[in-house]
Write an enzyme that holds these catalytic residues in place. Structure first.
Site, PDB file in Angstrom:
ATOM      1  N   ASP A   1     -28.380   9.414   9.339  1.00 23.77           N
ATOM      2  CA  ASP A   1     -28.861   8.553   8.254  1.00 23.77           C
ATOM      3  C   ASP A   1     -29.887   7.591   8.818  1.00 23.77           C
ATOM      4  O   ASP A   1     -31.091   7.843   8.764  1.00 23.77           O
ATOM      5  CB  ASP A   1     -27.691   7.815   7.592  1.00 23.77           C
ATOM      6  CG  ASP A   1     -28.130   6.946   6.413  1.00 23.77           C
ATOM      7  OD1 ASP A   1     -29.336   6.933   6.090  1.00 23.77           O
ATOM      8  OD2 ASP A   1     -27.280   6.274   5.810  1.00 23.77           O
TER       9      ASP A   1
ATOM     10  N   ASP B   1     -24.161   7.781  -6.019  1.00 29.42           N
ATOM     11  CA  ASP B   1     -23.297   7.025  -6.931  1.00 29.42           C
ATOM     12  C   ASP B   1     -23.717   5.569  -7.077  1.00 29.42           C
ATOM     13  O   ASP B   1     -22.941   4.747  -7.567  1.00 29.42           O
ATOM     14  CB  ASP B   1     -21.836   7.100  -6.469  1.00 29.42           C
ATOM     15  CG  ASP B   1     -21.579   6.333  -5.169  1.00 29.42           C
ATOM     16  OD1 ASP B   1     -22.545   6.128  -4.410  1.00 29.42           O
ATOM     17  OD2 ASP B   1     -20.423   5.954  -4.911  1.00 29.42           O
TER      18      ASP B   1
ATOM     19  N   CYS C   1     -28.445   7.428  -1.259  1.00 30.72           N
ATOM     20  CA  CYS C   1     -29.087   6.336  -1.982  1.00 30.72           C
ATOM     21  C   CYS C   1     -28.561   5.006  -1.471  1.00 30.72           C
ATOM     22  O   CYS C   1     -27.570   4.948  -0.748  1.00 30.72           O
ATOM     23  CB  CYS C   1     -28.819   6.452  -3.487  1.00 30.72           C
ATOM     24  SG  CYS C   1     -27.093   6.152  -3.961  1.00 30.72           S
TER      25      CYS C   1
ATOM     26  N   LYS D   1     -16.177   4.410   3.774  1.00 27.94           N
ATOM     27  CA  LYS D   1     -16.844   3.469   4.659  1.00 27.94           C
ATOM     28  C   LYS D   1     -15.831   2.947   5.683  1.00 27.94           C
ATOM     29  O   LYS D   1     -14.747   2.476   5.320  1.00 27.94           O
ATOM     30  CB  LYS D   1     -17.417   2.301   3.858  1.00 27.94           C
ATOM     31  CG  LYS D   1     -18.537   2.690   2.907  1.00 27.94           C
ATOM     32  CD  LYS D   1     -19.800   3.065   3.648  1.00 27.94           C
ATOM     33  CE  LYS D   1     -20.971   3.264   2.705  1.00 27.94           C
ATOM     34  NZ  LYS D   1     -22.224   3.578   3.423  1.00 27.94           N
TER      35      LYS D   1
ATOM     36  N   THR E   1     -18.033   6.369  -3.442  1.00 30.63           N
ATOM     37  CA  THR E   1     -17.837   5.591  -2.229  1.00 30.63           C
ATOM     38  C   THR E   1     -16.579   4.730  -2.294  1.00 30.63           C
ATOM     39  O   THR E   1     -16.344   4.036  -3.283  1.00 30.63           O
ATOM     40  CB  THR E   1     -19.060   4.693  -1.975  1.00 30.63           C
ATOM     41  OG1 THR E   1     -20.223   5.521  -1.856  1.00 30.63           O
ATOM     42  CG2 THR E   1     -18.885   3.881  -0.696  1.00 30.63           C
TER      43      THR E   1
ATOM     44  N   LYS F   1     -16.641   9.230  -0.258  1.00 23.90           N
ATOM     45  CA  LYS F   1     -17.326   8.760   0.940  1.00 23.90           C
ATOM     46  C   LYS F   1     -16.593   7.526   1.432  1.00 23.90           C
ATOM     47  O   LYS F   1     -16.517   6.517   0.712  1.00 23.90           O
ATOM     48  CB  LYS F   1     -18.787   8.434   0.643  1.00 23.90           C
ATOM     49  CG  LYS F   1     -19.572   8.041   1.880  1.00 23.90           C
ATOM     50  CD  LYS F   1     -21.050   7.978   1.546  1.00 23.90           C
ATOM     51  CE  LYS F   1     -21.878   7.730   2.780  1.00 23.90           C
ATOM     52  NZ  LYS F   1     -23.317   7.763   2.495  1.00 23.90           N
TER      53      LYS F   1
ATOM     54  N   GLU G   1     -21.032  10.652   9.054  1.00 24.78           N
ATOM     55  CA  GLU G   1     -22.404  10.192   8.886  1.00 24.78           C
ATOM     56  C   GLU G   1     -22.709   9.021   9.808  1.00 24.78           C
ATOM     57  O   GLU G   1     -22.003   8.016   9.803  1.00 24.78           O
ATOM     58  CB  GLU G   1     -22.602   9.781   7.422  1.00 24.78           C
ATOM     59  CG  GLU G   1     -24.017   9.403   7.060  1.00 24.78           C
ATOM     60  CD  GLU G   1     -24.147   9.043   5.592  1.00 24.78           C
ATOM     61  OE1 GLU G   1     -25.207   8.492   5.234  1.00 24.78           O
ATOM     62  OE2 GLU G   1     -23.198   9.275   4.820  1.00 24.78           O
TER      63      GLU G   1
ATOM     64  N   LYS H   1     -32.953   9.756   1.985  1.00 22.59           N
ATOM     65  CA  LYS H   1     -32.940   8.667   1.013  1.00 22.59           C
ATOM     66  C   LYS H   1     -34.382   8.276   0.698  1.00 22.59           C
ATOM     67  O   LYS H   1     -35.189   8.082   1.612  1.00 22.59           O
ATOM     68  CB  LYS H   1     -32.195   7.450   1.558  1.00 22.59           C
ATOM     69  CG  LYS H   1     -30.703   7.639   1.760  1.00 22.59           C
ATOM     70  CD  LYS H   1     -30.080   6.377   2.340  1.00 22.59           C
ATOM     71  CE  LYS H   1     -28.580   6.505   2.513  1.00 22.59           C
ATOM     72  NZ  LYS H   1     -27.992   5.311   3.192  1.00 22.59           N
TER      73      LYS H   1
END
Length: 333
Positions: free
Chosen positions: A224, A298, A274, A150, A125, A148, A201, A246
């Protein structure tokens, strides 16, 4: 001997601030459930999430109620199943999987009839920050196969482009954490089409994602916050092409496996995700990752110190914990 459930909250320091569109954290706030049967015990970890109205205290309160039911002689498994989906049920469910492995002498692998998960590529991330800071973080992880990213609604194109330039060999997962509008999403379509973006996502708030139905987009859209349990998957199947499973949302490995199976039944892609957590939370999630199209596990990579014997992330590859760590009847590391 009767089973005994206890729980404790822990604050695990992070090696760098973790920023998303909703805020920033410097510690992972987790709750560990421990269920004992004589000399044997099982452990499970959850990460209470404010987005769902959870706090460490609220999770501890739910688990205290569960402990009272178990102390009265109720089946621990029945008590767990009666809890609502969420972090508290996740901690108890995973502790029970661990205890049952040690009590039966059969690892989770044997109980599920599948080989134990091996090393798997995981997204690393890149926390939300200024474009140059995100580029520096991406460059430091440029050998990871997937990043990933953000993002929020504030100049997301500049931030995404900075990451892509800094890690030209990485595939990108874009994650606004419900922080965009339809206009932002469609306005970024051309850029996303030009970059190696493998999915976007949860771009819109969960209560506004009906606007995604039938929307053509250059990258698959992944649910998500819009999908917590198996019962949610069918409802969002016309809006998304991928589902992020998750354990903290589903309420444990038991429901997460059912959610993954339902996603596959409906022809959707599968992502294993996660919260920021230790390897105790990630070990059961590896069973989702083993059958997923994309892995984002991660959480322990962000910690200054993980639990002994836990997972390792090396150049974007997640290595399972040592034997006996979780869900394995061998000695704990």
């Amino acid at each position: 001997m009767a089973e005994l459930l206890t729980a404790r909250a822990e604050r695990l320091p992070l090696k760098a601030p973790f920023r998303i569109s909703r805020g920033v954290k410097t510690h992972a706030e987790v709750v560990v459930a421990e269920i004992r049967d004589g000399d044997l015990f099982g452990l499970g970890e959850c990460a209470p999430y404010a987005r769902y109205g959870e706090t460490p205290d609220s999770v501890l309160s739910v688990l205290a109620g569960a402990a009272q039911g178990i102390a009265r002689g109720e089946s621990a498994r029945a008590v767990a199943q009666a809890l609502p989906a969420g972090a508290a049920r996740n901690a108890l469910d995973c502790a029970l999987w661990d205890l049952e492995a040690r009590r039966s002498g059969q690892a989770v692998a044997a109980r599920l009839g599948h080989p134990a998960p091996g090393p798997m590529a995981t997204a690393v991330t890149i926390s939300l920050d200024a474009p140059d800071a995100m580029a520096a973080a991406a460059a430091a992880s440029a050998d990871a196969p997937r990043l990933k990213v953000k993002l929020g609604a504030d100049d997301p194109g500049a931030r995404l482009s900075a990451v892509a330039r800094a890690a030209p060999g990485a595939r990108l997962i874009v994650d606004p954490n419900e922080g965009w509008t339809v206009d932002v999403l469609t306005g970024l379509a051309d850029l996303i089409a030009r970059l190696p973006v493998v999915m976007v996502e949860q771009p819109l708030p969960a209560d506004a994602d009906a606007a995604l139905a039938g929307l053509g987009y250059p990258a698959p859209l992944c649910a998500d916050e819009s999908a917590h349990t198996a019962a949610d998957v069918g409802r969002i199947a016309d809006r998304y092409q991928v589902v992020n499973v998750k354990l903290d949302k589903a309420g444990g490995l038991t429901e997460a496996l059912a959610m993954a199976a339902e996603a596959r039944r409906l022809g959707l892609g599968l992502m294993a995700g996660c919260m920021v957590s230790s390897s105790l939370a990630i070990a059961p999630a590896l069973w989702i990752g083993a059958g997923a199209d994309a892995v984002d596990l991660d959480g322990p990579w962000w910690l200054t110190r993980d639990r002994p014997g836990g997972c390792r992330v090396v150049r974007g590859v997640l290595h399972p914990p040592q034997p006996g760590f979780w869900g394995d009847p061998g000695s704990r590391p």
